[in-house]
Motif scaffolding. Sequence first.
Motif, PDB file in Angstrom:
ATOM      1  N   ASP A 187      -4.954  -1.488  -2.973  1.00 23.60           N
ATOM      2  CA  ASP A 187      -5.841  -0.881  -3.975  1.00 23.60           C
ATOM      3  C   ASP A 187      -6.546  -1.926  -4.833  1.00 23.60           C
ATOM      4  N   ALA A 197       9.063  -3.793  -2.411  1.00 21.56           N
ATOM      5  CA  ALA A 197       8.037  -3.571  -1.374  1.00 21.56           C
ATOM      6  C   ALA A 197       7.901  -4.800  -0.477  1.00 21.56           C
ATOM      7  N   ALA A 230       0.829  -1.206   0.000  1.00 19.91           N
ATOM      8  CA  ALA A 230       0.000   0.000   0.000  1.00 19.91           C
ATOM      9  C   ALA A 230       0.861   1.252   0.000  1.00 19.91           C
ATOM     10  N   ALA A 231       2.023   1.169  -0.657  1.00 10.20           N
ATOM     11  CA  ALA A 231       2.944   2.308  -0.603  1.00 10.20           C
ATOM     12  C   ALA A 231       2.737   3.302  -1.742  1.00 10.20           C
ATOM     13  N   GLY A 232       2.001   2.897  -2.761  1.00 12.28           N
ATOM     14  CA  GLY A 232       1.830   3.758  -3.927  1.00 12.28           C
ATOM     15  C   GLY A 232       1.083   5.038  -3.575  1.00 12.28           C
ATOM     16  N   THR A 276       7.428 -10.206  -9.611  1.00 12.70           N
ATOM     17  CA  THR A 276       7.116 -11.275 -10.568  1.00 12.70           C
ATOM     18  C   THR A 276       8.343 -12.126 -10.917  1.00 12.70           C
ATOM     19  N   LEU A 310      -0.730  -5.258 -18.324  1.00 10.68           N
ATOM     20  CA  LEU A 310      -0.569  -6.204 -17.212  1.00 10.68           C
ATOM     21  C   LEU A 310       0.527  -7.228 -17.500  1.00 10.68           C
ATOM     22  N   LEU A 340      10.452   1.367  -5.120  1.00 13.46           N
ATOM     23  CA  LEU A 340      11.379   0.815  -6.121  1.00 13.46           C
ATOM     24  C   LEU A 340      10.823  -0.421  -6.815  1.00 13.46           C
ATOM     25  N   GLY A 341       9.545  -0.696  -6.601  1.00 15.79           N
ATOM     26  CA  GLY A 341       8.925  -1.834  -7.285  1.00 15.79           C
ATOM     27  C   GLY A 341       8.287  -2.809  -6.305  1.00 15.79           C
ATOM     28  N   ILE A 343       6.681 -14.700 -15.541  1.00 14.36           N
ATOM     29  CA  ILE A 343       5.740 -13.602 -15.789  1.00 14.36           C
ATOM     30  C   ILE A 343       6.538 -12.509 -16.482  1.00 14.36           C
ATOM     31  N   SER A 355      -2.626 -11.347 -11.749  1.00 13.42           N
ATOM     32  CA  SER A 355      -3.406 -10.459 -10.863  1.00 13.42           C
ATOM     33  C   SER A 355      -2.476  -9.736  -9.893  1.00 13.42           C
ATOM     34  N   GLY A 356      -1.301 -10.314  -9.641  1.00  8.07           N
ATOM     35  CA  GLY A 356      -0.390  -9.765  -8.628  1.00  8.07           C
ATOM     36  C   GLY A 356      -0.618 -10.368  -7.252  1.00  8.07           C
ATOM     37  N   TYR A 369      -2.946  -6.364  -2.193  1.00  6.69           N
ATOM     38  CA  TYR A 369      -2.730  -4.954  -2.521  1.00  6.69           C
ATOM     39  C   TYR A 369      -3.806  -4.097  -1.868  1.00  6.69           C
ATOM     40  N   TYR A 373      11.079  -6.263  -9.625  1.00 10.36           N
ATOM     41  CA  TYR A 373       9.804  -6.916  -9.904  1.00 10.36           C
ATOM     42  C   TYR A 373       9.580  -8.109  -8.975  1.00 10.36           C
ATOM     43  N   GLU A 428       6.404  -8.565 -17.848  1.00 12.30           N
ATOM     44  CA  GLU A 428       5.660  -7.308 -17.767  1.00 12.30           C
ATOM     45  C   GLU A 428       5.411  -6.734 -19.162  1.00 12.30           C
TER      46      GLU A 428
HETATM   47  C1  UD1 Z   1       1.920  -5.461 -11.073  1.00 16.42           C
HETATM   48  C2  UD1 Z   1       2.570  -6.756 -11.569  1.00 16.42           C
HETATM   49  C3  UD1 Z   1       1.880  -7.194 -12.855  1.00 16.42           C
HETATM   50  C4  UD1 Z   1       0.393  -7.374 -12.599  1.00 16.42           C
HETATM   51  C5  UD1 Z   1      -0.189  -6.099 -12.038  1.00 16.42           C
HETATM   52  C6  UD1 Z   1      -1.607  -6.300 -11.622  1.00 16.42           C
HETATM   53  C7  UD1 Z   1       4.899  -6.554 -10.923  1.00 16.42           C
HETATM   54  C8  UD1 Z   1       6.269  -6.261 -11.363  1.00 16.42           C
HETATM   55  N1  UD1 Z   1       3.966  -6.490 -11.835  1.00 16.42           N
HETATM   56  O1  UD1 Z   1       2.167  -4.491 -12.065  1.00 16.42           O
HETATM   57  O2  UD1 Z   1       2.439  -8.418 -13.303  1.00 16.42           O
HETATM   58  O3  UD1 Z   1      -0.260  -7.727 -13.805  1.00 16.42           O
HETATM   59  O4  UD1 Z   1       0.546  -5.681 -10.866  1.00 16.42           O
HETATM   60  O5  UD1 Z   1      -2.169  -5.068 -11.281  1.00 16.42           O
HETATM   61  O6  UD1 Z   1       4.691  -6.872  -9.764  1.00 16.42           O
HETATM   62  N2  UD1 Z   1       3.612  -0.926  -4.742  1.00 16.42           N
HETATM   63  C9  UD1 Z   1       4.298  -0.625  -3.591  1.00 16.42           C
HETATM   64  N3  UD1 Z   1       5.598  -0.285  -3.672  1.00 16.42           N
HETATM   65  C10 UD1 Z   1       6.261  -0.253  -4.838  1.00 16.42           C
HETATM   66  C11 UD1 Z   1       5.559  -0.567  -6.019  1.00 16.42           C
HETATM   67  C12 UD1 Z   1       4.234  -0.904  -5.935  1.00 16.42           C
HETATM   68  O7  UD1 Z   1       3.721  -0.641  -2.495  1.00 16.42           O
HETATM   69  O8  UD1 Z   1       7.458   0.063  -4.831  1.00 16.42           O
HETATM   70  C13 UD1 Z   1       2.194  -1.274  -4.662  1.00 16.42           C
HETATM   71  C14 UD1 Z   1       1.336  -0.246  -5.336  1.00 16.42           C
HETATM   72  O9  UD1 Z   1       0.872   0.704  -4.398  1.00 16.42           O
HETATM   73  C15 UD1 Z   1       0.207  -1.072  -5.891  1.00 16.42           C
HETATM   74  C16 UD1 Z   1       0.817  -2.447  -6.120  1.00 16.42           C
HETATM   75  O10 UD1 Z   1       1.996  -2.477  -5.361  1.00 16.42           O
HETATM   76  O11 UD1 Z   1      -0.822  -1.250  -4.931  1.00 16.42           O
HETATM   77  C17 UD1 Z   1       1.072  -2.754  -7.572  1.00 16.42           C
HETATM   78  O12 UD1 Z   1       1.951  -1.812  -8.073  1.00 16.42           O
HETATM   79  P1  UD1 Z   1       1.861  -1.341  -9.557  1.00 16.42           P
HETATM   80  O13 UD1 Z   1       2.942  -0.376  -9.817  1.00 16.42           O
HETATM   81  O14 UD1 Z   1       0.474  -0.932  -9.851  1.00 16.42           O
HETATM   82  O15 UD1 Z   1       2.184  -2.707 -10.313  1.00 16.42           O
HETATM   83  P2  UD1 Z   1       2.124  -2.892 -11.843  1.00 16.42           P
HETATM   84  O16 UD1 Z   1       3.359  -2.355 -12.433  1.00 16.42           O
HETATM   85  O17 UD1 Z   1       0.845  -2.404 -12.355  1.00 16.42           O
END
Ligand code: UD1
Length: 464
Positions: A113, A93, A20-22, A207, A146, A88-89, A160, A178-179, A111, A205, A162
């Motif tokens: 969100d 996280a 939930a860091a986004g 993934t 996705l 940083l991804g 997986i 779905s993540g 997640y 990642y 990206e």
């Molecule tokens: C991610 C997945 C992707 C998947 C998609 C589903 C990876 C690399 N990719 O992509 O395969 O299809 O979710 O929605 O995992 N977050 C943090 N800290 C970070 C980065 C993200 O807390 O440093 C949180 C965000 O707040 C968010 C979630 O992780 O709730 C997903 O991050 P997001 O950047 O949306 O992932 P995607 O690149 O969309």
Amino acid sequence: MNTTSTANNNSDILSIIILAAGKGTRMKSAKPKVLQTLAHKPLLAHVLDTCGQLNADKTIVVYGFGGEQVQSAMNDYALTWVEQTEQLGTGHAVKVTLEELPQNGKSLILYGDVPLVSEHTLKRLQDNNTQGMSMLTLTVDNPFGLGRIKRDAEGKITAIVEQKDASEAEQKICEINSGIYCVDNALLHKYLPKLSNDNAQQEYYLTDIVKMAVADGINIIAIEPTFNFEIDGVNDRIQLAQLERTYQSHQVSQLQQQGVQFADPNRVDIRGTLQAGQDVFIDVNVVFEGDCVLGDNVYIEAGCVIKNSQIGNACYLKPYCVLDQATVGAGVDIGPFAHLRPQTVLADNSKIGNFVETKKSTIGKGSKVNHLSYIGDAVVGEGVNIGAGTITCNYDGVNKSQTIIDDNAFIGSNSSLVAPVRIGKTATVGAGSVITKDVSDDTLAVARGKQVQKEGWQRPSKSK
Ligand code: UD1
Ligand code: CA
């Protein structure tokens, strides 16, 4: 929520990691994204309420932007908070939680969100982690943006990839990530420190642990969510509104299956829980909030707003009533335009008519308050008739006082009952009275100015 390890043996230890860091830049809001609301509840609270049903030993929330706001909003939950100072991804996280993550057991990765993932789906996901890792995937028409699921000739998951790293051929894959995963903690401890950010987005990642698990000979099991919307994430207000509609229509269809009729399934909102009996009818633009319960044969006309209330069998609500923390017996008629405020209790077959406000009051069986009244801090017995415009004067500017009206009393129209005051059984109050003293049983009380008559009296005329 369980915070201590109970009867679980080592392999059953369940941790939950919620990312939930986004910041949620696209929301264009001062509020962190996970505090945006769906059905009047923060996105993160949806996830936490679902987690609460999973009997986890530890729930870790990774926060970043607006951390203090998020923590204070989620004060009621037993959580372990871990800060991710730089986003940083997804892999990074999860990596920052490792210090807090037990060595044994499994973790669900969720997640903040992605609010609607269900307990049922998450339990299936746990059950399908038999070899170290399971994940939720879905085959969709438009996979753009996705992560794609790569499988070998035998159909086993291999990686997986990206969107931004995908070849043209890989971009044609319609099975998406779905993540959401269930991973053995031992594997997270082993793989996460090895992640690199050597990819198109220069992110760590999560993934990439799939490739590492496959290299270790782990057969990753993918299952689909029970409902597609369970994996929908929210990035902007358009997606938020779409998911709200999806969620509302899902709730409505479940109630329809239980025997509730909606005049228009698209024009009702349930912002909380609604339990309803059979043959309930709900007209357009009715809003339910909090926890509401309706008996059988309840009929609710247009525009009513009902919050944290119980309504008994065969009640009839006319249009535009507002109920808040009301308890309503069976066969009660309410409205139109009635306002039942907290701690209103209406006994069976009572009646509250138009432009009546009640608060912290009990209305006995068969009693009627039909028009234009305020009844506050009152105990009204059975078979009472309260005439139009009657007011219980419960407030002297400092204190609240009680009005008691005993069985079968009759209160004439436009009376003021100045509390504390008691109207006895079968007593009658004459219309227009200001009652400041108790009225005994079987007594008529009239307390108003006497009528004066001046025969042939001339109205004033305009001076020249
Ligand atoms: C991610 C997945 C992707 C998947 C998609 C589903 C990876 C690399 N990719 O992509 O395969 O299809 O979710 O929605 O995992 N977050 C943090 N800290 C970070 C980065 C993200 O807390 O440093 C949180 C965000 O707040 C968010 C979630 O992780 O709730 C997903 O991050 P997001 O950047 O949306 O992932 P995607 O690149 O969309
Ligand atoms: Ca995303």
